[in-house]
Design a protein around this motif. Sequence first.
Motif, PDB file in Angstrom:
ATOM      1  N   TRP A  52       0.837  -1.190   0.000  1.00 61.13           N
ATOM      2  CA  TRP A  52       0.000   0.000   0.000  1.00 61.13           C
ATOM      3  C   TRP A  52       0.882   1.254   0.000  1.00 61.13           C
ATOM      4  N   ARG A  54       1.013   3.810   1.850  1.00 65.85           N
ATOM      5  CA  ARG A  54       1.462   4.272   3.166  1.00 65.85           C
ATOM      6  C   ARG A  54       2.679   3.520   3.677  1.00 65.85           C
ATOM      7  N   GLU A  88      -2.455   9.369  -4.433  1.00 63.09           N
ATOM      8  CA  GLU A  88      -1.715   8.146  -4.118  1.00 63.09           C
ATOM      9  C   GLU A  88      -0.408   8.083  -4.900  1.00 63.09           C
ATOM     10  N   THR A  91       2.038  10.307  -3.167  1.00 60.43           N
ATOM     11  CA  THR A  91       2.520   9.658  -1.935  1.00 60.43           C
ATOM     12  C   THR A  91       3.608   8.646  -2.251  1.00 60.43           C
TER      13      THR A  91
END
Length: 256
Positions: A52, A54, A88, A91
């Motif tokens: 993911w 994160r 995303e 990120t």
Amino acid sequence: MTADLTPAEAARLALQCLDLTSLNDGDTDADVDALCRRAQSPFGPVAAVCVWPRFVGRARGLLPAGIRVAAVANFPAGELDLPPALAEVRTIAEAGGDEVDVVLPYRALKQGQVAACADFLAAVRQASRPLTLKVIIESGELATPALIAQATRLALAAGADFVKTSTGKTRVSATPEAAAVMLTEIVAGGFDKVGFKASGGLRTVADATVYLLLAAQHLGTSALNPQRLRFGASGLLTAVEAQLSGRASTGAASGY
């Protein structure tokens, strides 16, 4: 190296081309730590880990430079909703990721929103440069050869580096039939640097061998490397290690 590919040869190639994946809803730092340890196999490193967004920074800090860090965007839903997908991508890039696996808005494509899907992919491609971009077409949901071919062409036209079968979160994931359609489109379009990624349901060396042979048939044996071929899975590594260590394995662990 085609039809006479031995299980050991297939296992070594699968290892080199493996995106070792963990995309469970409840993934934790400890899960990512364990994944990164597994990625550094006694038989050699995998191509990448896929997590993911994160977890990208954590994975990058734990892995040697030779193992790439991939993360997903617009996953798994594949909605036609650009701002969250671009967030995303940012990120992933800012945390030191190397690759983005983005889901094409496949439901919108099935509804005939071709131009909107093309615009979505173009925007993701622009935002993700210079990272490697893999476009997940969700072939099991598109189902028909015509839609699978159309989705593949959209990904290729947008500048995808890889076209990927599936999220592994739907009832039907990678199939040899879908892979053949996708590989045919890569060749027909003259995309001699674009790769193919099989993902979803790959658990055994025999599973991987099917796609190794398909890739060799369509792209040539020189494409059996991580620059042109990837496998997205979690349980496949267990089967590969069992094969290379001389132990039988069914590869029963789940895979993406």
